[in-house]
Design an enzyme around this catalytic site. Sequence first.
Site, PDB file in Angstrom:
ATOM      1  N   LYS A   1      -1.059  -9.502   3.310  1.00 45.35           N
ATOM      2  CA  LYS A   1      -0.328  -8.939   4.465  1.00 45.35           C
ATOM      3  C   LYS A   1      -1.242  -7.988   5.236  1.00 45.35           C
ATOM      4  CE  LYS A   1       3.340  -6.007   3.871  1.00 45.35           C
ATOM      5  NZ  LYS A   1       2.934  -4.738   4.497  1.00 45.35           N
TER       6      LYS A   1
ATOM      7  N   ASP B   1       0.836  -1.207   0.000  1.00 47.03           N
ATOM      8  CA  ASP B   1       0.000   0.000   0.000  1.00 47.03           C
ATOM      9  C   ASP B   1       0.873   1.260   0.000  1.00 47.03           C
ATOM     10  OD1 ASP B   1       0.812  -0.122   2.622  1.00 47.03           O
ATOM     11  OD2 ASP B   1      -1.200  -0.136   3.488  1.00 47.03           O
ATOM     12  N   SER B   2       2.215   1.065   0.008  1.00 44.59           N
ATOM     13  CA  SER B   2       3.133   2.180  -0.251  1.00 44.59           C
ATOM     14  C   SER B   2       2.820   2.815  -1.600  1.00 44.59           C
ATOM     15  CB  SER B   2       4.587   1.688  -0.233  1.00 44.59           C
ATOM     16  OG  SER B   2       4.735   0.563  -1.074  1.00 44.59           O
TER      17      SER B   2
ATOM     18  N   GLU C   1       9.155  -3.774  10.588  1.00 41.05           N
ATOM     19  CA  GLU C   1       9.571  -2.490  10.008  1.00 41.05           C
ATOM     20  C   GLU C   1      10.080  -1.554  11.105  1.00 41.05           C
ATOM     21  OE1 GLU C   1       6.722  -0.853   7.283  1.00 41.05           O
ATOM     22  OE2 GLU C   1       7.777   1.066   7.147  1.00 41.05           O
TER      23      GLU C   1
ATOM     24  N   ASP D   1      -0.913  -6.339  -0.042  1.00 39.13           N
ATOM     25  CA  ASP D   1      -1.352  -5.676   1.193  1.00 39.13           C
ATOM     26  C   ASP D   1      -2.875  -5.550   1.252  1.00 39.13           C
ATOM     27  OD1 ASP D   1       0.842  -5.110   2.760  1.00 39.13           O
ATOM     28  OD2 ASP D   1       1.197  -3.137   1.884  1.00 39.13           O
TER      29      ASP D   1
ATOM     30  N   GLU E   1      -1.437  -5.433   8.856  1.00 37.74           N
ATOM     31  CA  GLU E   1      -0.641  -4.722   9.857  1.00 37.74           C
ATOM     32  C   GLU E   1      -1.303  -4.800  11.233  1.00 37.74           C
ATOM     33  OE1 GLU E   1       0.095  -0.695   8.649  1.00 37.74           O
ATOM     34  OE2 GLU E   1       0.930  -1.296   6.721  1.00 37.74           O
TER      35      GLU E   1
END
Length: 264
Positions: free
Chosen positions: A112, A45-46, A181, A84, A114
Amino acid sequence: MAVLNISSLAKMKQKKQKITCITAYDASFASIFDEAGIQVMLIGDSLGMVLQGHTNTIPVTLNDIKYHTKCVARAVKNAFILADLPFMTYSTSHKAYDNAAKLIRAGANMVKLEGGEWLSETIKGLVDRGIPVCAHLGLTPQSINVFGGFKVQGRQDVQAEKILQDALLLEKCGAQLLVIECVPLALAQRITDALRIPVIGIGASNVTDGQVLVMHDAFGISSGFCPRFTKNFLLEANDIKSAVALYKKQVEDGSFPAQEHFFN
Ligand code: KIV
């Protein structure tokens, strides 16, 4: 269609072979990365920052990730494809099941998410339903407003212990990969040693089982602030293909990330 699977990645950890991961958002770059032998391609999602020009990842939608996953999946022949789940698309387990299924149908091999302990039921439910999961701990950019900025996580003992316990719990719940991270070297080492599943680091020193970089950072084309843990491989290479090969080589021989990229 990927040839590498989660068992291949688990074997790499057992054999102490470093895993190289890079973000990819389109077919052209995905094909270059795949031919270079990169094992994991992350549709991160960057993309909200590097493609869409936002200041964080929060505006990214499921349809954005779905679209870019399809682009990448068309080009990939070997790499494992990780996608993501964006902000609030897994805020309940049922949302997570429906949204993860869409990314798997778009061509992802794994999704993925978070977060820590609060995701244990969701991760267990996803895995029970046939959806492989990568957990993401430490600096989790979707929680940027809670952290009050992009800050190193786990510097205090209590916080470090919580991240380690979350990692162990999520592995127990069925997560088969972990991204950590922006955490100090000592914590990265404890997590990597404690987990059976591969641990991929970004801003987490070179002691993890593998590394991930945002592709724009690897080629020095990110605008604005450049995080300490990034490296422009194009400065030591003549073209994109050589820069990718150099990134992979330096991850494999442990020379990237170097001391100057670590947090203590
Ligand atoms: O979105 C992304 O690119 C990521 C990496 C920074 C790990 O999550």
